[in-house]
Design an enzyme around this catalytic site. Structure first.
Site, short mmCIF file in Angstrom:
data_model
loop_
_atom_site.label_atom_id
_atom_site.label_comp_id
_atom_site.label_asym_id
_atom_site.label_seq_id
_atom_site.Cartn_x
_atom_site.Cartn_y
_atom_site.Cartn_z
N GLU A 116 0.89 -1.17 0.00
CA GLU A 116 0.00 0.00 0.00
C GLU A 116 0.92 1.21 0.00
O GLU A 116 1.57 1.50 1.00
CB GLU A 116 -0.92 -0.02 1.23
CG GLU A 116 -2.06 0.98 1.13
CD GLU A 116 -1.73 2.29 1.82
OE1 GLU A 116 -1.45 3.26 1.09
OE2 GLU A 116 -1.77 2.35 3.05
N CYS A 152 -2.03 8.75 3.15
CA CYS A 152 -2.01 8.27 1.78
C CYS A 152 -3.35 8.49 1.10
O CYS A 152 -3.42 8.71 -0.11
CB CYS A 152 -1.61 6.80 1.72
SG CYS A 152 -2.58 5.75 2.83
#
Length: 472
Positions: A244, A278
């Site tokens: 990720e 993020c």
């Protein structure tokens, strides 16, 4: 995306690395921690692998009982854990408390659902007894970042342990206290020794761990560069990886959007964790008819996020994680303005100790500017003009990232169509900000990585999906 790899530290006289913490709000030194040597790290990883044999045979009800107890420990020590996050990476104390509760909810969720997620699935195979079973892989190495220092670990750990794997954590260099506190949660909850261990090691030692037979798979949350390195090492060792990575989430503001509401949603999306997320909204693509009204409203909303002591309940924006990170953000803003972007608010480093940066809005952002092409990991919103819906979708999808995305419109059916069918991202929200939830798969495409965390999709990443056929 937050860097997850550790910055190498000068070894102490003992030959062990040391990890020094700094309070981002003041710049003052915090606690110092002694790390592990390469031999110690490998020995611990092998102990965790040895614990796998018994743990994998532990019945689901017992795993669930222990995971429920981990949730209880998190709730019991919520205030202490939030304070560690604030002191090490500057998170608002209130946000730290919420993060700990989210981790506890995650533990409860997988305690309640893992057995059903991993139940055998029968297959009709011409009269033979046939089924698919899901067996644990072994020991999973997690390389984690500092920005959500508890949540991103528990997001991986709860499903991984409930699946019957054991786990080793290599956390970011600036949150060693968080890393050790997380290990203490599992110990206090009563998990068997060595089912979950934390290693305080520099990034140079990660490849040796991946190469070692004790490690079966690896998961990383971090930068694209760190992801490439871990993926290369895991691929060379033929080991499963889940990544990720960075994100530059695009939010489409269509001509039929409620501008005031869109500005609130977008400001909330941008300012998650002080912009250090993020999945924070970073690019706000407004169609031409509403661009000027939207950017004015967005700037006004962003200005309500006043900087303040992260321990003060009234503060809405704490410091960045470090002065170095703050300076990198400012440089991206400066270069964007040099290339033609217009500053609507913020963009000035305050004259005070610590890693502070104000809410900032740039407009007239175009390709070739850092605010357009790069991930800006802080409280900086970039407004980009699009001609119409199709142009907005094109701009959103041209990014090399594909983690999250959003659509702002008064027509939910229109938003659903765009979110579900048009935007190239792992997650897409209509009239709301992107967020993670244990009940929904989490992850991205393109340079945002591969694989999924959370939900039944996440727990299936680190199991052996085995076909079994019994002929009578």
């Amino acid at each position: 995306m937050a860097e997850s790899s550790l910055t190498d530290r000068r070894p102490a006289a003992t030959g062990k690395p040391r990890f020094e913490t700094l309070d981002p709000a003041t710049g003052r030194p915090g606690r110092s921690y002694e790390g592990h040597t390469p031999d110690e790290a490998l020995a611990i990883a092998r102990q965790v692998r040895a614990a796998f044999g018994e743990w994998r045979r532990t019945p689901f009800p017992e795993r669930a009982r222990l995971m429920k107890e981990a949730a209880a420990v998190l709730r019991r020590r919520q205030a202490d854990f939030a304070e560690i996050m604030t002191s090490e990476m500057g998170k608002l104390l209130a946000d730290g408390r919420a993060e700990v509760e989210k981790c506890a909810f995650n533990c409860d969720y997988f305690a309640d659902n893992a057995e059903a997620f991993l139940a055998r699935r029968p297959v009709d195979l011409d009269g033979s007894r046939a089924f698919v079973t899901f067996n644990p892989l072994g020991t999973v190495l997690a390389v984690m970042p500092w920005n959500f220092p508890f949540w991103q670990v528990f997001r991986f750990a709860a499903p991984t342990l409930m699946a019957g794997n054991t786990a080793v954590l290599k956390h970011a260099s600036n949150v060693p206290g968080c890393a050790l506190a997380i290990e203490s949660v599992f110990r206090e909850a009563g998990f068997p020794e060595n089912v979950f261990r934390t290693l305080l090691i520099p990034s140079a030692q990660v490849k040796a761990l991946i190469d070692d037979p004790s490690i079966a798979a690896v998961t990383l949350t971090g930068s694209v560069e760190a992801g490439r390195e871990v993926a290369a090492a895991a691929g060379a060792a033929l080991k499963k990886s889940v990544l990720e990575l960075g994100g530059s989430d695009a939010y489409l503001v269509l001509e039929d959007a409620d501008i005031a509401q869109a500005a609130k949603v977008c400001a909330t999306a941008r300012m998650v964790n002080g912009g250090q997320s993020c999945i924070a909204g970073k690019r706000f693509i407004a169609v031409r008819q509403v661009r000027e009204a939207f950017e004015r409203a967005l700037a006004a909303e962003m200005e309500t996020y006043l900087m303040g002591d992260p321990r003060d309940p009234g503060s809405k924006l704490g410091p960045m994680e470090s002065v170095k990170a703050r300076d990198q953000i400012h440089e991206q803003v400066r270069r964007s303005v040099e290339r033609g972007a217009r500053l609507l608010t913020g963009g000035t480093i305050p004259d005070r100790p610590g890693a502070w940066y104000p809410p900032t809005v740039l407009t007239d952002v175009r390709p070739g500017m850092p605010a357009h092409d790069e991930e800006v990991f802080g409280p900086v919103a970039a407004v980009i003009e699009a001609k119409d819906e199709a142009d907005a979708i094109r701009i959103a999808n041209e990014a090399r990232f594909g983690l999250g995305s959003g659509v702002l419109t008064r027509d939910p059916a229109r938003g659903e169509r765009i979110a579900a069918e048009e935007l190239e991202s792992g997650m897409s929200f209509v009239n709301g900000n992107v967020r993670s939830d244990p009940r929904m798969p989490f992850g991205g495409v393109k340079d945002s990585g591969y694989g999924r965390e959370c939900s039944d999709f996440g727990i299936h990443e680190f199991v052996n999906i085995k076909s079994v056929v019994v002929t009578r």
